[in-house]
Design a protein around this motif. Structure first.
Motif, PDB file in Angstrom:
ATOM      1  N   GLY A 185      -9.578   5.105   7.205  1.00  0.00           N
ATOM      2  CA  GLY A 185     -10.450   4.518   6.994  1.00  0.00           C
ATOM      3  C   GLY A 185     -11.182   4.480   5.230  1.00  0.00           C
ATOM      4  N   ALA A 186     -10.043   4.038   4.500  1.00  0.00           N
ATOM      5  CA  ALA A 186     -10.883   3.860   3.134  1.00  0.00           C
ATOM      6  C   ALA A 186     -11.466   2.074   2.884  1.00  0.00           C
ATOM      7  CB  ALA A 186     -10.176   3.466   2.336  1.00  0.00           C
ATOM      8  N   PRO A 187     -12.772   2.344   1.881  1.00  0.00           N
ATOM      9  CA  PRO A 187     -13.120   1.108   1.752  1.00  0.00           C
ATOM     10  C   PRO A 187     -12.102  -0.285   1.142  1.00  0.00           C
ATOM     11  CG  PRO A 187     -14.545   1.982   0.862  1.00  0.00           C
ATOM     12  CD  PRO A 187     -13.178   2.953   2.042  1.00  0.00           C
ATOM     13  N   GLU A 188     -11.435   0.550   0.875  1.00  0.00           N
ATOM     14  CA  GLU A 188     -10.786  -0.403  -0.782  1.00  0.00           C
ATOM     15  C   GLU A 188      -9.057   0.461  -0.962  1.00  0.00           C
ATOM     16  OE1 GLU A 188     -11.738   2.232  -4.819  1.00  0.00           O
ATOM     17  OE2 GLU A 188     -13.072   0.817  -3.945  1.00  0.00           O
ATOM     18  N   ALA A 189      -8.352  -0.571  -1.438  1.00  0.00           N
ATOM     19  CA  ALA A 189      -7.259  -0.628  -1.846  1.00  0.00           C
ATOM     20  C   ALA A 189      -7.279   1.214  -2.359  1.00  0.00           C
ATOM     21  CB  ALA A 189      -6.103  -1.225  -1.491  1.00  0.00           C
ATOM     22  N   LEU A 213      -6.322  -2.832   7.963  1.00  0.00           N
ATOM     23  CA  LEU A 213      -6.391  -2.924   9.212  1.00  0.00           C
ATOM     24  C   LEU A 213      -8.140  -2.925   9.676  1.00  0.00           C
ATOM     25  CD1 LEU A 213      -5.689  -4.690  12.023  1.00  0.00           C
ATOM     26  CD2 LEU A 213      -4.782  -2.527  12.653  1.00  0.00           C
ATOM     27  N   ASP A 214      -8.650  -2.055   9.595  1.00  0.00           N
ATOM     28  CA  ASP A 214     -10.329  -2.235   9.571  1.00  0.00           C
ATOM     29  C   ASP A 214     -11.213  -3.073   9.570  1.00  0.00           C
ATOM     30  OD1 ASP A 214      -9.607   0.569  11.196  1.00  0.00           O
ATOM     31  OD2 ASP A 214     -10.218   1.692   9.884  1.00  0.00           O
ATOM     32  N   ARG A 215     -10.437  -3.260   7.868  1.00  0.00           N
ATOM     33  CA  ARG A 215     -11.724  -4.488   7.392  1.00  0.00           C
ATOM     34  C   ARG A 215     -10.646  -5.258   7.487  1.00  0.00           C
ATOM     35  NH1 ARG A 215      -9.936  -0.811   2.700  1.00  0.00           N
ATOM     36  NH2 ARG A 215      -8.130  -2.372   2.419  1.00  0.00           N
ATOM     37  N   ILE A 216      -9.718  -5.803   7.823  1.00  0.00           N
ATOM     38  CA  ILE A 216      -9.696  -6.935   8.471  1.00  0.00           C
ATOM     39  C   ILE A 216     -10.018  -7.466   9.712  1.00  0.00           C
ATOM     40  CG2 ILE A 216      -7.742  -8.788   8.818  1.00  0.00           C
ATOM     41  CD1 ILE A 216      -6.010  -7.522   6.995  1.00  0.00           C
ATOM     42  N   ARG A 217     -10.342  -7.058  10.691  1.00  0.00           N
ATOM     43  CA  ARG A 217     -10.460  -7.127  11.752  1.00  0.00           C
ATOM     44  C   ARG A 217     -12.219  -7.326  12.444  1.00  0.00           C
ATOM     45  NH1 ARG A 217      -7.666  -2.780  15.905  1.00  0.00           N
ATOM     46  NH2 ARG A 217      -5.898  -4.320  16.648  1.00  0.00           N
ATOM     47  N   LEU A 277       0.754  -1.597   0.023  1.00  0.00           N
ATOM     48  CA  LEU A 277      -0.299   0.160  -0.031  1.00  0.00           C
ATOM     49  C   LEU A 277       0.554   1.008   0.055  1.00  0.00           C
ATOM     50  CD1 LEU A 277      -2.863  -0.722   2.087  1.00  0.00           C
ATOM     51  CD2 LEU A 277      -3.076  -1.347   0.602  1.00  0.00           C
ATOM     52  N   PRO A 278       0.212   2.496  -0.076  1.00  0.00           N
ATOM     53  CA  PRO A 278       1.374   3.772  -0.677  1.00  0.00           C
ATOM     54  C   PRO A 278       1.276   4.361   0.681  1.00  0.00           C
ATOM     55  CG  PRO A 278      -0.959   3.959  -1.647  1.00  0.00           C
ATOM     56  CD  PRO A 278      -0.738   2.162  -0.821  1.00  0.00           C
ATOM     57  N   SER A 279       0.893   3.539   1.356  1.00  0.00           N
ATOM     58  CA  SER A 279       0.443   4.601   3.356  1.00  0.00           C
ATOM     59  C   SER A 279       0.292   4.281   4.039  1.00  0.00           C
ATOM     60  CB  SER A 279      -0.613   6.075   3.217  1.00  0.00           C
ATOM     61  OG  SER A 279      -1.820   5.034   2.700  1.00  0.00           O
ATOM     62  N   ARG A 280       0.734   4.607   5.022  1.00  0.00           N
ATOM     63  CA  ARG A 280       0.550   3.666   6.580  1.00  0.00           C
ATOM     64  C   ARG A 280      -1.264   4.043   7.362  1.00  0.00           C
ATOM     65  NH1 ARG A 280       1.696   4.679  12.910  1.00  0.00           N
ATOM     66  NH2 ARG A 280       2.540   2.400  13.607  1.00  0.00           N
ATOM     67  N   GLY A 281      -1.392   5.142   6.677  1.00  0.00           N
ATOM     68  CA  GLY A 281      -2.831   5.334   6.885  1.00  0.00           C
ATOM     69  C   GLY A 281      -3.418   4.318   5.164  1.00  0.00           C
ATOM     70  N   ALA A 282      -3.544   3.740   4.709  1.00  0.00           N
ATOM     71  CA  ALA A 282      -3.710   2.644   3.874  1.00  0.00           C
ATOM     72  C   ALA A 282      -4.145   2.055   4.242  1.00  0.00           C
ATOM     73  CB  ALA A 282      -3.521   3.072   2.568  1.00  0.00           C
ATOM     74  N   LEU A 283      -2.778   1.166   5.247  1.00  0.00           N
ATOM     75  CA  LEU A 283      -2.748   0.030   6.090  1.00  0.00           C
ATOM     76  C   LEU A 283      -3.421  -0.382   7.421  1.00  0.00           C
ATOM     77  CD1 LEU A 283      -0.650  -2.128   6.330  1.00  0.00           C
ATOM     78  CD2 LEU A 283       0.318  -0.933   7.887  1.00  0.00           C
ATOM     79  N   GLY A 284      -3.687   1.225   8.429  1.00  0.00           N
ATOM     80  CA  GLY A 284      -4.467   0.828   8.858  1.00  0.00           C
ATOM     81  C   GLY A 284      -5.472   1.121   8.592  1.00  0.00           C
ATOM     82  N   GLY A 285      -6.575   1.475   7.582  1.00  0.00           N
ATOM     83  CA  GLY A 285      -7.577   0.607   6.164  1.00  0.00           C
ATOM     84  C   GLY A 285      -7.505  -0.292   6.250  1.00  0.00           C
TER      85      GLY A 285
END
Length: 279
Positions: free
Chosen positions: A159-163, A91-95, A81-89
């Motif tokens: 908080g994005a719903p997709e990559a 993680l949200d989906r995985i959880r 992913l291009p950013s740490r924020g996208a990694l957080g997103g």
């Protein structure tokens, strides 16, 4: 051994393909959990990607046998992913929809680990800025595996719903039968550089990346790749001249080459199919 070819520094991993028994469930996982967009879907295949770029091909085959206990093949596909924020997103989906198997700080990157519905390993990660990557005395990138606090990653979620666009397949990690044979093929024949090697694990890169291909013998795999799992993966070269040069190197090394509409395909020592095409 003298190298017969040289993968250019600008080479990268393109698409990967998985042979799966349940096309619907696996497609839903990569769409809803990993966050890829379904770009096309038929009765037997689906292609998913991000920002219009195809990254994953799923080949449905209900009759495909399970990968044998000793079979080589995929350890994990790694979506960068291009950013740490996208990694957080992510993680949200995985959880929300799946199970997180692990989280690691590799000094050069931060990564989340899980498995898809058919047991294929998945890594979702982002790279730290290159100027922060630690290096050994010989200039190679130094990596480690340290605990990563998921809460710190979640706190910065976009908080994005997709990559997002810019997501790529950063690397492919393989389970192989022999580190020596793998090195001979990918380094001496294809021309990748060794970034790290320690007994049972090998990391290879084009240019200055930490690794485009990983290989390990941790689980004692000894049989050729077969059944469900990795069908092929793709190395993308910067131009036709680079592809032609690699073709000549493969011919000089007496490597069997299958011509494709957009490039060529070869098999590594474990029968893992590797596709080569120009950008």
């Amino acid at each position: 051994m003298t190298r017969t070819a040289a993968v250019p520094d600008a080479a990268r991993i393109g698409r990967t393909a998985l042979r799966v028994a349940d096309l619907g469930a696996t497609t839903a996982f990569y769409r809803d959990v990993v966050g890829l967009t379904v770009q096309s879907k038929g009765e037997a295949t689906a292609t998913l990607g991000a920002g219009g770029t195809p990254l994953l091909v799923l080949e449905g085959d209900e009759e495909a046998p399970l990968r044998s206990r000793d079979g080589t093949g995929l350890f994990h596909n790694a979506f960068r992913l291009p950013s740490r924020g996208a990694l957080g997103g992510a993680l949200d989906r995985i959880r929300d929809r799946w199970t997180l198997d692990g989280a690691s700080d590799h000094l050069v990157s931060e990564a989340l680990y899980l498995a898809d519905p058919e047991g294929n390993g998945v890594e979702v990660y982002w790279d730290k800025p290159r100027e922060e990557w630690p290096r050994a005395d010989d200039g190679t990138v130094r990596m480690d595996t340290l605990p990563l606090d998921p809460e710190a990653v979640a706190a910065g979620s976009d908080g994005a719903p997709e990559a997002p666009p810019g997501t790529t397949v950063g690397h492919v990690h393989l389970e192989v039968s022999s580190i020596d044979a793998t090195r001979a093929f990918y380094v001496d024949t294809l021309g990748f550089d060794v970034q790290f090697e320690s007994g049972s694990v090998l990391f290879l890169a084009a240019g200055d990346y930490h690794h485009h291909i990983g290989a390990n013998t941790w689980n004692g795999r000894s049989q050729p790749a077969d059944g469900r799992g990795l069908a092929w993966f793709e190395i993308v070269l910067p131009d036709e001249a680079a592809l032609s040069s690699l073709r000549r190197g493969l011919a000089d090394a007496d490597v069997a080459v299958t011509e494709l509409d957009d490039g060529v395909e070869v098999a590594d020592p474990d029968g893992i199919r590797v596709r080569l095409r120009a950008e």
